[in-house]
Design an enzyme around this catalytic site. Structure first.
Site, PDB file in Angstrom:
ATOM      1  N   GLY A 101       0.821  -1.184   0.000  1.00  0.00           N
ATOM      2  CA  GLY A 101       0.000   0.000   0.000  1.00  0.00           C
ATOM      3  C   GLY A 101       0.863   1.245   0.000  1.00  0.00           C
ATOM      4  O   GLY A 101       2.031   1.210   0.407  1.00  0.00           O
ATOM      5  N   TYR A 102       0.272   2.332  -0.439  1.00  0.00           N
ATOM      6  CA  TYR A 102       1.015   3.586  -0.581  1.00  0.00           C
ATOM      7  C   TYR A 102       0.579   4.569   0.490  1.00  0.00           C
ATOM      8  O   TYR A 102      -0.581   4.935   0.590  1.00  0.00           O
ATOM      9  CB  TYR A 102       0.846   4.132  -2.002  1.00  0.00           C
ATOM     10  CG  TYR A 102       1.620   3.228  -2.929  1.00  0.00           C
ATOM     11  CD1 TYR A 102       2.937   3.508  -3.231  1.00  0.00           C
ATOM     12  CD2 TYR A 102       1.067   2.045  -3.400  1.00  0.00           C
ATOM     13  CE1 TYR A 102       3.687   2.630  -4.007  1.00  0.00           C
ATOM     14  CE2 TYR A 102       1.801   1.170  -4.171  1.00  0.00           C
ATOM     15  CZ  TYR A 102       3.114   1.473  -4.468  1.00  0.00           C
ATOM     16  OH  TYR A 102       3.850   0.602  -5.208  1.00  0.00           O
TER      17      TYR A 102
END
Length: 155
Positions: free
Chosen positions: A29-30
């Protein structure tokens, strides 16, 4: 300074599957994506890393740090929102290098991208027959952009 030298290709066909030596599911995830700099958290099996990548195409700054698995899972659950990618990474040796073939899941199902890290930007590269169009400099195929999409890019 950490440097990543990497080329990326869309994958055509299934011939690469015969060369797989190892596979691992990745959930990433960012946490941030701004001015072409990304901060990513990734869980791969029982290991987790925080990665900071700078701008660039073929060559760009990259810094990776191990983080406790429980912390990484909490970051994915609470801080990444809809900016996540799930995929299975397959390692495929070819031409003296190890290619990473990523088979995406969820809304990106059907997308398969191969990437290969090079020891130098001018390193000669023997392309496998299953390496299709190069997307190294096509931002639409960066994992940071893919993490926000509801379907694979077209074209």
């Amino acid at each position: 300074m950490g440097i990543e030298i990497e080329r990326r290709f869309l994958v055509t066909g299934e011939a690469w599957r015969g060369g797989v030596t190892e596979a691992c599911r990745l959930d990433q995830g960012y946490l941030a994506r701004e001015d072409r700099v990304t901060v990513r958290v990734r869980v791969a099996g029982a290991a987790a890393k925080l990665t900071i990548k700078g701008p660039g195409g073929l060559v760009r700054p990259e810094f990776e740090y191990p983080v406790p698995l429980q912390d990484a899972e909490a970051m994915l659950a609470t801080l990444c929102g809809g900016r996540r990618v799930a995929k299975t990474r397959h390692l495929v040796p070819h031409g003296g290098l190890t290619w990473e073939v990523d088979v995406f899941e969820g809304p990106l199902a059907g997308l398969v991208i191969a990437e290969v890290e090079l020891p130098a930007a001018d390193h000669p590269l023997a392309l496998p027959a299953w390496a299709g169009r190069e997307v190294t400099d096509d931002a639409r195929y960066s994992n940071a952009v893919l993490a926000s999409l509801d379907a694979p890019p077209r074209g």
